[in-house]
Design an enzyme around this catalytic site. Structure first.
Site, mmCIF file in Angstrom:
data_model
loop_
_atom_site.group_PDB
_atom_site.id
_atom_site.type_symbol
_atom_site.label_atom_id
_atom_site.label_comp_id
_atom_site.label_asym_id
_atom_site.label_seq_id
_atom_site.Cartn_x
_atom_site.Cartn_y
_atom_site.Cartn_z
ATOM 1 C CB SER A 90 -0.963 -0.041 1.185
ATOM 2 O OG SER A 90 -1.926 0.968 1.065
ATOM 3 C CG ASP A 227 -2.027 4.334 -1.616
ATOM 4 O OD1 ASP A 227 -2.753 4.299 -2.628
ATOM 5 O OD2 ASP A 227 -2.112 3.495 -0.690
ATOM 6 C CG ASP A 229 -2.445 -0.110 -2.622
ATOM 7 O OD1 ASP A 229 -2.250 1.040 -2.175
ATOM 8 O OD2 ASP A 229 -3.125 -0.962 -2.013
ATOM 9 C CG ASP A 231 -5.763 1.398 -0.867
ATOM 10 O OD1 ASP A 231 -4.733 2.083 -1.051
ATOM 11 O OD2 ASP A 231 -5.925 0.688 0.149
HETATM 12 MG MG MG Z 1 -3.007 1.752 -0.310
#
Ligand code: MG
Length: 430
Positions: A90, A227, A229, A231
């Site tokens: 993440s 960020d 990834d 999300d």
């Molecule tokens: Mg993330």
């Protein structure tokens, strides 16, 4: 403990090793017959992905690889399989690696499911398939499905937008989504790179200087940051000012929350004031708790000021790409982002901390609770929160440091409110 609050995460090739990943694959594969797997661009991604796949296949699970994608894309794709595995750390720094497990509805594995995986690994209770029922691997591109799903819910927009992908997985999707909406997109750090050479992957204000400068220099309407990834999504306005998470939460809430919204316990009361008439549910801090409550309450929208925005119409996984498209549509329809942000009220907030050794925290919190109860309505969803007539106090033991943290926010009189809370905590620590 294998799982933390955001899946399995640690230093790549030290804590997050191929041996561990193999066991995770074996355990997940023992409980599921089909699995979709993707990864972000981290240096450990391919190594971990291959080990997880080996485990899944050995347990007889059918595997679909979708390559480097964002976490929301993987969670969206998981609806067609028994479960999903995302190889990601993440927003953590580059040296971290990790894995996060997903259900078909886009919910991360809950505590019960995590315990089941841990127990299988601990007891070596995975099952090895017979030679003739070992799993097979297929490949699929799922990005287009995710893009079309988002575009199907958005109108067109003709804004100039700077997108800072932070060298993360967002490079595979966000610029394309916004271009297909009709925007003029200027990309920044849109070359996936597991060393994250441009900036730290976390989209907090101190990491977004370049985005601010480029947004102003190109006279863009707004800037978007993700960020590693994707999300998460945060934004800067056309004047290069970072937009606070509470403000984004209010803007999304106004649009998405017809009846109800879920937010963490430390969210500004500005959100309650702006969304008057809607039910605001509060949860523990952490996007997984927001998602769980959202599902339980059947709420319209959930969000966390750190940049996690959950739109249940697409999935229960926070979706930074959907959020970027949504923000662009809001600005297209309702006017400049700086004006929209400035129209929202701002209430002063004070945050501080007092030293308290870890072994004394529990006792101290009990005593603090007895005293704070006298000040107003108390809740213990996460730490101790007291709602007063004009604001609130939150006292939480730090999870990582020998400290007790104090936050106070008020429409007026925040200094007095904070001073009262601090005095109470100090006395309890004597
Ligand atoms: Mg993330």
């Amino acid at each position: 403990m294998l799982f933390g609050s955001s899946g399995i995460r640690g230093i790549a090739n030290r804590e997050i090793t191929p041996e561990l990943a193999l066991k995770v694959g074996l355990a997940v594969g023992s409980l599921n017959t089909s699995c979709v797997i993707g990864r972000d661009p981290r240096t450990s991604g391919e190594m971990i992905e291959h080990a997880v796949i080996s485990g899944l296949l050995s347990a007889g699970c059918q595997v679909t690889r979708v390559g480097m994608v964002t976490t929301p894309t993987l969670a969206f794709a998981a609806r067609n399989y028994d479960c999903g595995v995302m190889v990601t750390a993440s927003h953590n720094p580059a040296e971290y690696g990790g894995m996060k497990l997903w259900n078909r509805d886009g919910m991360a594995f809950n505590t019960e499911q995590q315990n089941e995986i841990e127990s299988i690994i601990k007891n070596k209770a995975w099952k090895a398939a017979q030679w003739n029922s070992i799993g097979r691997v297929s490949q699929k591109c799922v990005v287009e499905e995710h893009i079309e799903n988002i575009l199907g819910k958005m109108g067109s927009a003709s804004l100039k937008v700077v997108v800072d992908c932070g060298c993360g997985a967002a490079s595979t999707i966000t610029p394309y989504v916004l271009r297909r909406m009709g925007c003029n997109v200027i990309t920044l750090n849109s070359q996936p790179d597991g060393f994250f050479p441009a900036r730290d992957p976390e989209p907090v204000e101190k990491n977004l200087d370049m985005l601010k400068k480029v947004t102003v220099a190109f006279e863009a309407d707004l800037g978007i940051a993700h960020d590693g990834d994707a999300d998460r999504m945060m934004a800067v306005d056309g004047r290069g000012r970072f937009v606070e998470g509470d403000k984004l939460l209010a803007l999304f809430g106004l649009r998405e929350a017809k009846k109800s919204i879920v937010v963490p316990v430390d969210t500004s009361i500005m959100v309650d004031d702006v969304l008057k008439g809607r039910k605001v549910y509060r949860t523990r801090v952490g996007d997984v708790y927001v998602a769980e409550e959202l599902k339980k309450r059947n709420a319209d929208f959930g969000g966390e000021p750190s940049g996690s925005w959950i739109f249940p119409g697409i999935s229960l996984c926070p979706d930074g790409i959907y959020a970027a498209a949504q923000l662009v549509e809001i600005v297209e329809k309702e006017g400049k982002l700086d004006a929209l942000v400035d129209e929202l009220p701002s209430y002063p907030k004070i945050q501080g901390a007092l030293q308290c050794s870890n072994d004394k925290k529990e006792n101290a919190m009990r005593r603090i609770g007895i005293e704070l109860r006298k000040m107003g309505d108390m809740s213990t969803i996460d730490g101790i929160k007291v709602d007063t007539e004009n604001g609130w106090i939150l006292v939480r033991p730090s999870g990582t440091e020998p400290k007790i943290r104090i936050t106070a926010e008020a429409r007026e009189g925040v200094d007095e409110l904070y001073a009262r809370a601090e005095k109470t905590v100090k006395e309890a620590l004597l």
